[in-house]
Scaffold this active site. Sequence first.
Site, PDB file in Angstrom:
ATOM      1  N   LYS A 283       0.854  -1.184   0.000  1.00  0.00           N
ATOM      2  CA  LYS A 283       0.000   0.000   0.000  1.00  0.00           C
ATOM      3  C   LYS A 283       0.893   1.239   0.000  1.00  0.00           C
ATOM      4  O   LYS A 283       1.952   1.240   0.648  1.00  0.00           O
ATOM      5  CB  LYS A 283      -0.883  -0.030   1.245  1.00  0.00           C
TER       6      LYS A 283
ATOM      7  N   SER B  88      -9.668   1.319   2.837  1.00  0.00           N
ATOM      8  CA  SER B  88      -8.812   2.167   2.042  1.00  0.00           C
ATOM      9  C   SER B  88      -7.706   1.413   1.297  1.00  0.00           C
ATOM     10  O   SER B  88      -7.133   1.952   0.356  1.00  0.00           O
ATOM     11  CB  SER B  88      -8.175   3.239   2.926  1.00  0.00           C
TER      12      SER B  88
ATOM     13  N   SER C  51      -9.730  -1.190   6.994  1.00  0.00           N
ATOM     14  CA  SER C  51      -9.174  -0.927   5.672  1.00  0.00           C
ATOM     15  C   SER C  51      -8.438  -2.088   5.024  1.00  0.00           C
ATOM     16  O   SER C  51      -8.075  -2.006   3.852  1.00  0.00           O
ATOM     17  CB  SER C  51      -8.226   0.284   5.740  1.00  0.00           C
TER      18      SER C  51
END
Lengths: 497, 490
Positions: B81, B156, B180
């Site tokens: 990420k 996310s 997330s």
Amino acid sequence: MSPARDFEWQDRYEAVIGLEVHTHLATESKLFSPAPVRYGDAPNHAVHPIDLALPGVLPMLNDRVIDLAIRFGLAVRGEVNPRSIFARKNYFYPDLPKGYQISQFEDPVIIGGSVQIALEGSEPRTIHLTRAHLEEDAGKSIHDPALAGSDASLVDLNRAGVPLLEIVSEPEMHSSEEAGAYLRALRSILRYIGVSHGDMEKGQFRCDANVSLRRIGTQQLGTRTECKNVNSFANVEAAIDAECVRQAEVLDDGGDVVQATMAFDPATGRTRVLRLKENSDDYRYFPDPDLVPLVIAAERIEAVRRKMPELPDEKHARFQADFALSAHDAGILTGSRELGDFFEAVVVACEAMGTDAATRAKAVSNWVLRDLLRILKERDLELEDAPIEPQALASLICLVDAGRLTVKSAQQIFPDLVCEGGDPVQMMTAQGLEAVSDSGVIEDAVARVIEANPDAVASFREGDQKSINFLMGQVMKRTQGKANPGQVRELLIQKLS
Amino acid sequence: MSDIREALGSLAAARAALDAGSLSAADLVEAALTRAQDHAALQAVVGVRPRHARDEARASDERRAKGERRSLVDGIPMLLKDNMVVAGEATTCGSRILEGFVSPYSAGVVERLQSAGAIVLGRTNMDEFAMGSSTESSCFGAARNPWDPSRTCGGSSGGSAAAVAAGIVPAALGSDTGGSIRQPAGFCGVTGFKPTYGRVSRWGLVAYASSLDQIGPFTRSAADAAALLSVIAGHDPRDSTSLPVPVPDYAAALTGDVSGLTIGMPRECFVEEGVEPGVLESVREGVRELEAAGAKVVEVSLPHSRYAIATYYLIATAEASSNLARFDGVRYGHRAEGATDIDDLYRRSRSEGFGAEVKRRILLGTYVLSAGYYDAYYKRAQQARTLLRRDFDEAFAKCDVLVTPTSPELAFPLGEKNDDPVRMYLSDIYTVTANLVGVPGLSVPCSPAAGMPVGLQLLGRSLEESTLLRVADAFQRRTDHHEKRPPEPV
């Protein structure tokens, strides 16, 4: 400018003063980063990604700081908080890289404590401390057009993250002199226990003064103002005096003191409003979620206590007891750790050289209090910067003791010894100051003096003991002060009897 | 090509191919780079480092030729990420405000991956600063769901979920502040694991909400998650909140046996209202599967869970408002042109650099911490957090693992919730409690509904990741939902 008027404000008002001191802790590295604490590096060279607040960095508490905080807490007999909390103080400024300062808010590391102050001619007083807490220093913003260009500023983050202890006193001081005495006592403690170097020029010891006035006889506190970051003892005292005068003027005119941050201008000797505190600053304090509570176990406090250096008041008592010094002399000698240590080192060296035990400490304290301090003051020198070694002073005292050097000659050598260093024996020889103990030379001088001063000789024989001193002085003069005074006296009495 | 596709489909398959010598690390890296391009329309990957990845693959292949293998993940390409820093690489957090920023240091997890021989291939798309549940607030544009590109992949960490679901890489890392990792894993039909708070170092993870953030793996299976967690877990002195406890052998926990374990179903999480049809049925079916495998199932209660979303959005925004103060245009990242003074510089840089959702949360958090509101909001939220912790303690006295849906809905169409932040926030209703309480949580695919994946969430006691992995693995041994692959792009 206001018209001249009666500024004897002390007749009507009592000043109430509380001080906040920010002192750099004597650590190798920063409070939350491994970057070194160094003064004088090129800008932004004593920094780590943590100090720059790069994305993803986290604070790492410097363990060494905890022992220093404990040491301070013990020195002022405060409570070491078993569980203190780091909190974020949020505000935007270019020299504050994270946009918040890590400090302590609701739960400081040290609670309470006190400092003794003594003003000449009055009883010692106890000033209580509210708290002391750990926090990180900010960097420096440089607004110098010569460096930054006319409308730019530069930021140096070398100082960002340097560990600070903020020490907050109760509002218990009532004059600038008391405030000055408090600051000196506090700085002395910090230096004694090795918690801070306390160098004001390097910004290692900074002071904010909270000042208010109240009518004599009343108890309710007046509105206070805060004089920020005054950078010397003399300026703190001057700022407080100036602010008291200003507030007295306002109150005398029937006005109200407005809560404000003040700046003191040493050039004009006046304070002026820097900014009003109408809209009380909102720093949005909250516990820093990146740091766990600072838990200090009782064992750790005890471990620090065992290694605690001697405190100024303990040393003061010991000097009086061990060296038969007066409270006054002991007070001066323990005024700084360096001076006290120097004194003791000279006494120990004298002992090793076998000087007279009965007069040893007195002789050393005389040399230190009378001669050393005067020379340092004259030369504007700090003891730690002076090259003199304790061994050298001891050796000088020994020479006097043994009659090889007269006091006068010793005093002649001493300034150089203090400022240049060196060996007294060599200096004595090089300057030809060794005391004359050749009895032939002295006998000759005595004979000549008796011959040249019949009046003095006559009055001595008539019983005027004082005239011997005059005659001695004449002999010393004739021998350029190098004759052993004891020997001279003995010989004079012998010849005149 | 299908061998390669197979090998990039899971850590187990990639490892088997490398061990058998049928594929090299260099082959895996080339294939992953190609697949990233083929799936460019997903906008799952926002940056790759081909040169370094190839060098690292070559080094891994040379090791292997000498009979050395650093770990079970040696030579396997992975994606991170875009909020975990890698030395010499850009990190954007999906935000314009970090444009041009290149990190001089690597995150703790990156160091661990690299010393285990794993290959960091690049960065995945995310909601800006991890604030969102749909990866739509990214400055790169929304990432898409490989099962249906008109729908969200969740957020996310949506890019990481989509990349693993699409088989671009066998595994990826995400971060989970309120769900997330687990929510996008559920939406994309992969296994997503948020470990116990403090299990994985946050050093080098760009903070959203420090007391809630935790890094974890996206994988095809629970067994793969166990392998990757063993690599990234462990104490790191650079993160004060990292737990100084030993890391157990997670692979050893995968016995397939759940008899003797008790699974609790919190009654508050199985209420039909507000839940999309099909979701609860899939999860109940999953629970029956575990029961059939020998687990005991009981009903429990989390009475304060109804305060969880409010509590979460107070604490997370408060911390975020402070954490994001450093993005000020002074030292790095986006700096606005034409500022007249320092306040103007802050105002312009931050106005231009941050997106709407980030601004909303900074404003909210600033308000929450303001004088006069702190006690009413931040302090109350911390008290509610304590009550939630007690709820979990009581529930875990009656069971070993809690089971809930991962999300109350299926992957929703892109744009559907953009004008309704509160509806977006409710997407996290089942996941935020694990972050508030600090316990581990894991999402595994259960039977799909309306053609889209459904996530089953398992929550465990603090530091008992092994139990969660055991249950998830046992479930996957009896089902094949996790093996389903989305259609390949045309």
